[in-house]
Design an enzyme around this catalytic site. Sequence first.
Site, PDB file in Angstrom:
ATOM      1  N   CYS A  95       8.781 -32.569 -48.688  1.00 34.19           N
ATOM      2  CA  CYS A  95       8.881 -32.084 -50.102  1.00 34.19           C
ATOM      3  C   CYS A  95      10.056 -31.065 -50.492  1.00 34.19           C
ATOM      4  CB  CYS A  95       7.366 -31.721 -50.732  1.00 34.19           C
ATOM      5  SG  CYS A  95       6.796 -30.040 -49.559  1.00 34.19           S
TER       6      CYS A  95
ATOM      7  N   ASP B  81      -0.499 -29.445 -31.869  1.00 35.62           N
ATOM      8  CA  ASP B  81       1.023 -29.445 -32.137  1.00 35.62           C
ATOM      9  C   ASP B  81       1.519 -30.841 -32.082  1.00 35.62           C
ATOM     10  OD1 ASP B  81       3.824 -29.543 -32.276  1.00 35.62           O
ATOM     11  OD2 ASP B  81       3.813 -27.416 -31.413  1.00 35.62           O
TER      12      ASP B  81
ATOM     13  N   GLU C   4      -3.767 -32.194 -37.726  1.00 36.89           N
ATOM     14  CA  GLU C   4      -3.410 -30.964 -38.202  1.00 36.89           C
ATOM     15  C   GLU C   4      -3.237 -29.834 -37.101  1.00 36.89           C
ATOM     16  OE1 GLU C   4      -1.931 -28.230 -40.231  1.00 36.89           O
ATOM     17  OE2 GLU C   4      -2.153 -30.020 -41.266  1.00 36.89           O
TER      18      GLU C   4
ATOM     19  N   LYS D 281      -2.573 -37.642 -48.365  1.00 37.37           N
ATOM     20  CA  LYS D 281      -2.138 -38.815 -47.867  1.00 37.37           C
ATOM     21  C   LYS D 281      -3.090 -39.569 -46.878  1.00 37.37           C
ATOM     22  CE  LYS D 281       2.205 -36.514 -48.547  1.00 37.37           C
ATOM     23  NZ  LYS D 281       1.679 -35.151 -48.711  1.00 37.37           N
TER      24      LYS D 281
ATOM     25  N   PRO E 294      -3.789 -30.851 -46.705  1.00 43.92           N
ATOM     26  CA  PRO E 294      -5.372 -31.099 -46.803  1.00 43.92           C
ATOM     27  C   PRO E 294      -5.928 -32.361 -46.811  1.00 43.92           C
ATOM     28  CG  PRO E 294      -4.125 -30.643 -48.875  1.00 43.92           C
ATOM     29  CD  PRO E 294      -2.861 -30.690 -47.964  1.00 43.92           C
ATOM     30  N   GLY E 295      -4.932 -33.504 -46.815  1.00 47.70           N
ATOM     31  CA  GLY E 295      -5.646 -34.758 -46.800  1.00 47.70           C
ATOM     32  C   GLY E 295      -5.452 -35.659 -47.810  1.00 47.70           C
TER      33      GLY E 295
END
Length: 486
Positions: A246, A175, A148, A130, A127-128
């Site tokens: 993560c 992609d 994205e 980083k 979502p932004g």
Amino acid sequence: MVQLNQNFIDTITQELPAHLSMDEFIAACDRPLRRSIRVNTLKISSDDFKTLMQPKGWTFDPIPWCEDGFWISYDEEEQLGNALEHIQGLFYIQEASSMLPPTALFTPSAFTTSTKWQCVLDLASAPGSKTTQMAALMQNQGLLVANEYSASRVKVLHANVLRMGASHCALTHFDGRVFGEYLYESFDAVLIDAPCGGEGTVRKDADALKHWSLDDVLAISETQKALIESAFLALKPGGSLVYSTCTLNRLENQGVCEYLKQVYGDAVQFESLSDLFDGAERATTAEGFLHVWPQIYDSEGFFVAKLTKTASVPRLLPEPKLQKNFPFTPASAKQAQGIKDYFQQDLGISLPDELIMVRDDEFWLFPHEFNAFIGRMRFQRIGIKLADSSKHGFKVRHEAIIALAGKQLSPTAKTVDVSDVEAKEYLMGRDIPLATAGKAQGEVIVCYGGAPLGMAKHLGNKLKNNLPRDLVKDKVLLLPEQTKSL
């Protein structure tokens, strides 16, 4: 209670370092995450933000790997996403571990005043968190391309980039596997926070590992290998690449990095992150990667690897043809001077020395570095929209005010400072009555706490709200001041 799939436990038991215990891992997974935020230094310094929030009962515990990141304590019933200061873009709600990849990429030795990176790629941005962290580290200098793949998440990314005042971004919707082909060896630095199995997120999603399977891990790792290869091809020789996830298993982490090394050999040089911050050695692997298990720093699980591209490598496909029909043209000298004069004389804002571009009646501000990318790829959004022109003059755009009406404001700027209650009313789309009627002043910048909220028309007895309708909030939270300091 956290749901840990037995197959996952069996796999991780074999991979957990000898100095860590499985019981500690499971106990850590079952604890709620500490709340963490990152101060947006494009708008406010960390010291000033702490001064602003401490009277409201906030306490700050520094995150060791992010100078502007903090674990915070506050009334946890408050929905911080609705807080006035959050809507203003003064801070980003960001998990502590996710601040590691930009910090690893922008180490002092890699990013100094004499050798500032000009072009940086964030391959999987939404979502932004980083992206906006890197924009702050770059101080809105150079070009930051944020990609994205998900269409719905591009909208979220764009909203966060605008809210945080990141003016030097160019957004793409592809992609990530195409970047090595289209933008071969074009970037000084690349961050790829890869889509992954999310094993490290179990502390905020108790069901994240309920349906874990090795087949899924194997499938995801193949995608990750293609993405890191594309990122590596898009990286200039001598450039730096950070790969992060993560998740916790070796297949998606060390295995992906080792794959790249096998394919490109000595062109891939792993960089040790053991000295990235005090205590980093507790999570450092033999290769120099950071494998953050949740019990080490009481955070989400995370993996971060850094490498240098030591030499050029052959491209895999022929260079694509340049795309035609780019809709923007450089502003003429007269047009550029006109928009600069409008911002300076009417708003008190000195425009940065960047490219002023025109599309129909729209004026835009692009980073100089974007010139080298014209026609090479389709971009969803570039830079910031400054204003629309008409026979009556210019009409400034909200995003330009949010991005530029900070450090560029002159003492003669036409601003009106409002109280927190008035700021709330403004963000909810309402006009603001003025306590004392006076001469109408026309367009003014509405500010709260020294940071802009947007534009209004000063009519003498009230401020007529000019906030774009799509930004009007149904709810704005005013964090109450405490009766005593904590």
